[in-house]
Design an enzyme around this catalytic site. Sequence first.
Site, mmCIF file in Angstrom:
data_model
loop_
_atom_site.group_PDB
_atom_site.id
_atom_site.type_symbol
_atom_site.label_atom_id
_atom_site.label_comp_id
_atom_site.label_asym_id
_atom_site.label_seq_id
_atom_site.Cartn_x
_atom_site.Cartn_y
_atom_site.Cartn_z
ATOM 1 N N ARG A 137 0.811 -1.215 0.000
ATOM 2 C CA ARG A 137 0.000 0.000 0.000
ATOM 3 C C ARG A 137 0.851 1.274 0.000
ATOM 4 O O ARG A 137 0.625 2.210 -0.752
ATOM 5 C CB ARG A 137 -0.962 -0.032 1.202
ATOM 6 C CG ARG A 137 -1.935 1.096 1.376
ATOM 7 C CD ARG A 137 -2.854 1.484 0.214
ATOM 8 N NE ARG A 137 -3.298 0.496 -0.683
ATOM 9 C CZ ARG A 137 -3.310 0.646 -2.004
ATOM 10 N NH1 ARG A 137 -2.892 1.773 -2.566
ATOM 11 N NH2 ARG A 137 -3.735 -0.301 -2.787
ATOM 12 N N LYS A 184 3.762 24.756 -4.354
ATOM 13 C CA LYS A 184 2.465 24.250 -3.871
ATOM 14 C C LYS A 184 2.450 22.711 -3.902
ATOM 15 O O LYS A 184 1.591 22.104 -4.554
ATOM 16 C CB LYS A 184 1.337 24.847 -4.692
ATOM 17 C CG LYS A 184 1.252 26.364 -4.512
ATOM 18 C CD LYS A 184 0.135 27.031 -5.293
ATOM 19 C CE LYS A 184 0.138 28.534 -5.018
ATOM 20 N NZ LYS A 184 -0.895 29.273 -5.778
ATOM 21 N N LYS A 237 7.847 39.482 -4.232
ATOM 22 C CA LYS A 237 6.412 39.566 -4.463
ATOM 23 C C LYS A 237 5.871 40.908 -3.996
ATOM 24 O O LYS A 237 6.607 41.741 -3.453
ATOM 25 C CB LYS A 237 5.705 38.434 -3.719
ATOM 26 C CG LYS A 237 6.214 37.052 -4.111
ATOM 27 C CD LYS A 237 5.313 35.982 -3.519
ATOM 28 C CE LYS A 237 5.851 34.605 -3.919
ATOM 29 N NZ LYS A 237 4.975 33.537 -3.469
ATOM 30 N N GLU A 293 7.949 39.538 -9.339
ATOM 31 C CA GLU A 293 6.543 39.442 -9.751
ATOM 32 C C GLU A 293 6.063 40.801 -10.230
ATOM 33 O O GLU A 293 6.223 41.807 -9.516
ATOM 34 C CB GLU A 293 5.673 39.066 -8.552
ATOM 35 C CG GLU A 293 5.403 37.592 -8.400
ATOM 36 C CD GLU A 293 4.332 37.338 -7.335
ATOM 37 O OE1 GLU A 293 4.386 36.265 -6.735
ATOM 38 O OE2 GLU A 293 3.473 38.232 -7.117
ATOM 39 N N ASP A 296 2.194 38.157 -13.195
ATOM 40 C CA ASP A 296 1.308 37.523 -12.224
ATOM 41 C C ASP A 296 -0.160 37.785 -12.538
ATOM 42 O O ASP A 296 -0.608 38.940 -12.550
ATOM 43 C CB ASP A 296 1.639 38.071 -10.824
ATOM 44 C CG ASP A 296 0.904 37.307 -9.737
ATOM 45 O OD1 ASP A 296 0.641 36.102 -9.926
ATOM 46 O OD2 ASP A 296 0.577 37.929 -8.706
#
Lengths: 289, 289, 289, 289, 289, 289
Positions: free
Chosen positions: B97, B132, B164, B194, B215
Amino acid sequence: MNTLQVKKKLQEFFLEDIGEGDLTSSTLFSENDWAEGRLIAKQKGVFCGVDVLGEGYRLLDDRFEITPFIKDGDPIEEGQLLALVKGPVQALLTGERVILNLIQRMSGVATLTKIAVDTVNSEHTRICDTRKTTPGLRMFEKYAVTCGGGFNHRLGLYDGVMIKDNHIAHTGSITNAVCQVKEKLGHMVKILVETEKREQVEEAVQAGADVIMFDNRSPEEIKEFIKLVPESIMTEASGGITLSNLAEYGKTGVDYISLGMLTHSAVSLDISLNISGGMKDERIGSFST
Amino acid sequence: MNTLQVKKKLQEFFLEDIGEGDLTSSTLFSENDWAEGRLIAKQKGVFCGVDVLGEGYRLLDDRFEITPFIKDGDPIEEGQLLALVKGPVQALLTGERVILNLIQRMSGVATLTKIAVDTVNSEHTRICDTRKTTPGLRMFEKYAVTCGGGFNHRLGLYDGVMIKDNHIAHTGSITNAVCQVKEKLGHMVKILVETEKREQVEEAVQAGADVIMFDNRSPEEIKEFIKLVPESIMTEASGGITLSNLAEYGKTGVDYISLGMLTHSAVSLDISLNISGGMKDERIGSFST
Amino acid sequence: MNTLQVKKKLQEFFLEDIGEGDLTSSTLFSENDWAEGRLIAKQKGVFCGVDVLGEGYRLLDDRFEITPFIKDGDPIEEGQLLALVKGPVQALLTGERVILNLIQRMSGVATLTKIAVDTVNSEHTRICDTRKTTPGLRMFEKYAVTCGGGFNHRLGLYDGVMIKDNHIAHTGSITNAVCQVKEKLGHMVKILVETEKREQVEEAVQAGADVIMFDNRSPEEIKEFIKLVPESIMTEASGGITLSNLAEYGKTGVDYISLGMLTHSAVSLDISLNISGGMKDERIGSFST
Amino acid sequence: MNTLQVKKKLQEFFLEDIGEGDLTSSTLFSENDWAEGRLIAKQKGVFCGVDVLGEGYRLLDDRFEITPFIKDGDPIEEGQLLALVKGPVQALLTGERVILNLIQRMSGVATLTKIAVDTVNSEHTRICDTRKTTPGLRMFEKYAVTCGGGFNHRLGLYDGVMIKDNHIAHTGSITNAVCQVKEKLGHMVKILVETEKREQVEEAVQAGADVIMFDNRSPEEIKEFIKLVPESIMTEASGGITLSNLAEYGKTGVDYISLGMLTHSAVSLDISLNISGGMKDERIGSFST
Amino acid sequence: MNTLQVKKKLQEFFLEDIGEGDLTSSTLFSENDWAEGRLIAKQKGVFCGVDVLGEGYRLLDDRFEITPFIKDGDPIEEGQLLALVKGPVQALLTGERVILNLIQRMSGVATLTKIAVDTVNSEHTRICDTRKTTPGLRMFEKYAVTCGGGFNHRLGLYDGVMIKDNHIAHTGSITNAVCQVKEKLGHMVKILVETEKREQVEEAVQAGADVIMFDNRSPEEIKEFIKLVPESIMTEASGGITLSNLAEYGKTGVDYISLGMLTHSAVSLDISLNISGGMKDERIGSFST
Amino acid sequence: MNTLQVKKKLQEFFLEDIGEGDLTSSTLFSENDWAEGRLIAKQKGVFCGVDVLGEGYRLLDDRFEITPFIKDGDPIEEGQLLALVKGPVQALLTGERVILNLIQRMSGVATLTKIAVDTVNSEHTRICDTRKTTPGLRMFEKYAVTCGGGFNHRLGLYDGVMIKDNHIAHTGSITNAVCQVKEKLGHMVKILVETEKREQVEEAVQAGADVIMFDNRSPEEIKEFIKLVPESIMTEASGGITLSNLAEYGKTGVDYISLGMLTHSAVSLDISLNISGGMKDERIGSFST
C-alpha cells in the site's frame, strides 16, 4: 489528532521548505516588522486545519496572535474571511506556503468527503476512507475525512485485520483464515473479510467476521448479499464506486461505503493568505505598545 | 532524487502504515512463504517511481528481486505490465500500500504534467512547478514533474529569490528590493520579480532581475509585456492558468508557465500490484534455487 | 539562519556534551542557585552568534535573561563586554562550553572573512565562501561569512550548478555540458563553469554560462580572461588564493573571489564567559523578586 | 569510534550537502558511468579518516571498492597516494566534498596534535585535548587527537568531574567540593580539581583529588607545585600554553598538558580526490566484468 | 514485530550503551580478532528474542553468523544452549549487554505470561496484557506476551476505545458514552466498557459494547455478571488479580483476564553469553577462510 | 538527569502510546473540560520521578499546574497524596498511563535500591548498579538508583574501563591488559579489573588498577582478598549477591557491592492518579477565571 505529532510533522515540513533560510524575506524585512494576514476562502467547500494554522505559526514565532472565525468541519463560502494572523511579517511570509499547502489539502479532503456524504444522502449508510492516503499525511487526511462527515477505516496495518483474496488463497478458506486470526489475536481487534461471492459471504458470517466487505460488487449484488448478513455484523461496499454511482450504492442499505478517492483523488481547496501591512509605519500605528 | 533521502522517507512512510506490525499478514503467512507481484497499469498515463519500488521493497527485505520493464517518464497504457516483484509474500503485502500510494501519486503528477506539456504544445515555452507541493513530498513531486516533461521552479525558500507584492510594498519599490537583494546575496542566486503592470516590468528590467514573472495577467497583456523584456532575462507566466487556457498562454512566447495545479490538483494514477502464489508449493516450484 | 534549524542543531550539540547529565554542576549546585555570566572578548575580531547565545540558554532553561550589547557582524575589541546572561548557575555552567564553542567558531569565520574583505579592499570585488565547511555546521558558517562582509556561494549540491573538469571531460565539451544542463534544469538555477584556458572562457561565454570561474589562474591570466566576458556574466577567481596574494587578485576586476580558507582554515576567536555569583546569598540580593 | 555513530553522522552530513539532489552530477552522468578516484595528500601531515572514506562511500552506493594504502595515524607526504576509490562517477562526485571536508579536518587535528607531541618531546608528559571541540564532531576530533599521538581528556560533562573556580567558590572550599562529589558519585568517576595557588594544590591533595590541574600557571610555578603532589595523583597543566612555550611546560615533569588549540585552532590538512575516467569507454576498459 | 521498528530501536539502544565508543574492547582487541559466543539459559523459562539476537549483531557487523537452536516461545531449561554467535570479538563484547538486556526482559515477560497461562489452566479463558508496559518497549513486550501464550489487549490509545469511570461520569452514562463513540468512530474500532455494578453491565450490553470489562470484581460477582452478557459480547476481568487468585478467576468463565503484572512486574530471565576464543591463533584454527 | 534528554524521551514515549490520537478521550471530552488528578501511593516505598510528572504533562499542554508534595528519594506510605495535577481532562487522561508507567518503574528501582541499602546496613559499603538496565531507560534507572541511596557504576561502555576474563585471556595477563589501556587512554578514565583468584588480585594491584572487582566470590574469600588491596584502590563485590546474602557481603568491608537486580529485577511500585471532576459544571466552579 495527536498534538505532539502535529507539531513534529509541522517542524519537518517547515524544514523542507525553509532549509538553511528564507533568502527573500530574511533579506528584505527586519525581525521587528509586523503585519496582518487574512485567511480567505477562494472557493466554496469545507474547512479543515485550524490547529495547523495556530501550531504552525507559533512554532515559527511565539508572538503570533491567531484569531480563527471558523472551526474544523464548517462549510465556507468563496470570499469568506476565515481567520486573522498578526505577527512578524518575516515569519508570516516564511510560513505561509507550508501552512496553506497543508490546510488546502486537508480542506480539499474534507470537501470531497462532504460531497460524497451529500451524494449518498443516507441516514444509515456511512462514508469511510481507506489506507490510500498520501504517505506521511495519514493522520491529517484521516482527520479531514471526519471533518467532512466521513468515518475512519482502520488507521494502518496495526489496528485491524483485513482478510483479502491473497490471505484466503494462502490459508485455504475464509474459515481457516478467520480461525487462525481468532486463535492468535485478542478481543480488541476487528476482523474484516473481503468477499466477492454469495458463498463467501455465507462463509464469512459463519466464521464470525466482524465486518463483511463486498469487493467490487454491483448495487444489485450487494442488496442480495446483505440479506445473508445478520444485523450484528457490519457490512461495507468497496471498489469501483464513484460519485456517479455512489447514490445507487447508498440505496443498498450497506453500513459503510469506503472510498479511496477521498484521499487519493482529492485536490486542494483554494484558500489564500492576504497580507497587509508589512510597512514599518503602519505597524507603529497598529501594533506598538 | 537524493537516494539517502528516498530511503529515509520510505522508512518513515512504512513506519506510519505498519506501526507495531501488520496484524493480518504476520498472522497468516510464515516468513518463508514466497510470491510474485505484477505491477500493472490500470490507467493510461506517465509512469514515475521505479526507485520507490526497488528501494522500498529492499528496505523491507533484502531478498526481493525487482524487475522493472519501464523507466521513469515512460508513457504507459491500461493493462500494461510495469514490473515484477518476487519475494516473501508477507513483506510483499505489508509494503504494497505505501509503495503504491507513493508511485500512484508520483505517476499522477507526471501524467498531469505531461498533459500540460502536450496542451501548451510549444517548442519554446516550458511548463514548471511551484512550491504548492504536498508537505513532506516535495522531492518526490518535483522529480515527478520532470518525468512528465516539466521543469522545476525553485525547490524552496532557500534556493532562489522571489520578490512579491508584499516585499515590494515594504521596501518601497522593485528597484529598492532588487538592490537590497543584490547587496546582500551572492552570484549563484537567481532573482525573480513578480509584476502586474507595464511600469513594473520596465522597472524590473532596469533593476536587473534574472526572471520576470507576469502575475495573473491575460495572454494579451503578456504578449505586450514580453516586448519590454530583453532576451537575456527569462519570463514566466503565473496565476489563473488552467488546462483550458494554457494553449493561449503558450502562444504568448513566454519562457515558462508555472502551474500550481501540477502538484496541488494532481490525483493518483491507478496502478495495482497483482499478487499470485503465496502458496508454499508454488513457491518451491518457481523460486527455489 | 532558519531558527527552527538553529534550535534543532543546538539541541543536538547539547546532547553531545551533556549526555546523561553534567556530573559536576548537578552535584554541586541546587536548581535554584543563580548567577550572572559576562560574555567577554579575549581577542579583537568580528562577533557572530547572538542567536546562539539566546536560543541556546533558553533551550536549557526558559528563565534565562540575555542582554546582548553587540549584534552579529560588529567589530569587537579585546576585553569588551559583549553580553550579560542571568540565570540558574547550574544551566549557566552546563551550557557554557557548547555555546562558546559555536560562537567562537562563528566569530572566527566572521573575523577571517573580514580580514579577507579588508585585504582585497575593493569596491567591486566580493569575497565569497565555498562548500569546504565543517560537516554539520554549514548554515552557521555560511551565515558567519556574511557577518564578516563576505557573500555566500551555493549552499550545497542542490541549489546551483558547477560544471567542473570531470563534468566537461565526460560530456565532451563545455558547450555540451551547459546545453544538457539547460535542457534539463529550470530558470531559477545558475550555471557556473570552471575554466582554465582562454578557449574555455570563450566557449563558456558562448554556451551561456551565468558565472565563469577562473580556476587556479594567476592575476595576470585573469585580467586577460575577464576581457572575454561580457558584463552580464559574473566572474569568479578560485584556487591558490591566500591572504598574501589576495590583494593582487582584487586588482584583476573579477567579481567574486571564493576562498575555501574562510571556513576550512578559520580558527576560533577567543571569547569567554566570566561567571560571578553562584552564591546563594548574592542571588537573594540581586535576583529575588 | 562507534561505527553506528559514524554512519549516522555521515548520513546527516550528506543530507546537509546533497539536499534534494546533486543538480550537476545527476544531470550530466548516468547511474552506470564509473570512474576511479585517487586520494592524494597535497600537504605533509598525519592522516586520519580511513573509515570515513569507506563508510561514507558505501553509504552512497554499496558497489564502491575502496583500497586504502595508509591507516589512521600514519605520517603522509605531499603528493602521496593515500587510497583508491572505484565506483559510480555520479556518487563519487556527489560524496567527494563531504568526505574530504571531514577527513581534512580530522587529519588537520591529528597533524596539529603530532606537532604538539613532537614539540613537547617527552617520554613522560602527554598531550591531551579538551572539550573545546567543534559542535557535532566531538567523537571525530577526539579520535583524531589519539591518531596524532595525543590522549583524550573527559569526553563530555557526563564522564568525569572537573571542579573549577565557580564550583569552589560556591561550595566554600576545594575540600567541601571534593567531599560533596565523593558523597554523591560512585567509584568509576575521576575527580579533577583546578588549582592556581600552592594552598589549593595542598588542599586538593588532602581532599583526595584524582587529578590536579594547574590552571594558567608558569612552568616555574608548576615545577614547584608538582613537588606537593604524590605520584599516585595525576597532574595536568592547562591554560596559556602554545606551541612556543610548550617545550618549557614539558620540562616541568607534569603528567598531562591539555591544549584547546588541538581542536579549536586546527585547520584542515589539504587532501584531494583526483578523479579520472568518468568516460564510458574508459570504464568499459577498466571496470567491466 | 515490525522489523524496521526493531532495527530502529536496536540502533537507539546501542547508541545509549556505546556512546562515543567501547573504551575497553576497542583498546584491547583488533578489528579482526574473532570469537564464538554461546547463548546459554541460566534459568528455566520461556525464550523470546531470536530476532533481537540476529538483527542486533548484524547491525554492529554484517559478518556475524548466528545459529539459533530455539525459536520464540520455546520452553528452555537451565544450562540449555540456545544459540551460537560467531564474529569479531570486539563487536561481540560491545553488543553483548544491550542484546542480553533486551532478550532477558522479553524472556522474562514471556515466562511470567506462561506461568499465568498455566495457572489459569483453562481451555476457554485467555490471559492478556495491558498498556502498563515499559516506556519505549511496548512492541517488544506485547510480542513477548504472545510468545508466552498470552494475547494482546489494545496496543495504545489509538487502536481501541476503553470507556472508564471518568468517561462515564463526564458523559452522564454508559449509554451516552457508547452512543457518542458510535456516532463518531467507524466500524473497525472495538468498544470496551468498564463496569463495576450489575446495572452497569446491563446498560453496557444494551448500549452495544463489544467488550465488557469487570473492574476489580470478585470471582463470585463475575460469575453473576457474566450471565447478563450474551455470548456475542466478549467479557474481561481486570484489577486485583494475582497469581494466587488467578485460578479462581479462570473458573468464572470470563473470556479474558488482563494482567498488568505481565509487563510491570516481570523480571529478567537469566541468560548469558559465554565467549570463548578471542585469541588470534584459535581463530585461525576455527574461522579462517 | 539531562532535562533536554528527559523531554526528548518523554516525547518518544507519548508518541508510542498515543499514536495518531487518543480515540476515547478525544471523542468524549472537549478541549476545555478541566479536571484535577491526585497522585496517590498505593504501596509503601521510595518515590522517584517528580520531573517526569511535570515535564510530561507540560509537554502535552502548557496550561497544566503541577503541585508536588514530595521530592525524589522521599519515602512514601500507602495512601499518601504525592502531588496534584490540574489541567484539561483530555490531556490528563491521555498522558496518565505513560507518566505512571515511567514513575512507577523509577520508584520501583528506587525502592528496591533502598531495600538493598538498608539490608547491607553499612557506614562503609555502598550499593551500586550495573549496565543491566532496561534498554532506552538507562538515564532514568541510574537516576532512580541514586534516589534510593545507591551509587552509579559506569554509565556505559564509553565512560570507564572494565577488564573482564575475555579481555585478560586475549591480552595474556592482567598486567598486559592494564598496560595497554594505560598506554592508550588518558587520565580521566578509571580502570576496573575483574578478579577471581588471589594471584589475580595481587597482579591487579601491581598493575595499577583503580578498582578491583571480586567476581562471584564468597564473603570469606572477599575478606581475604581485601587484605591484599591498599586503601587507595577501591574494591567491589559482584555476582551471585542477593538480598538474602547481601548483609554477609556488607560485613566484608568491601567498598562497593554492585547489584544487577536493582534494575533487571525491580518491579513497578504501585502509584495511581485519581481523577475527579471532568464535569463541566465542576470546572466552572473550581477553575474558571
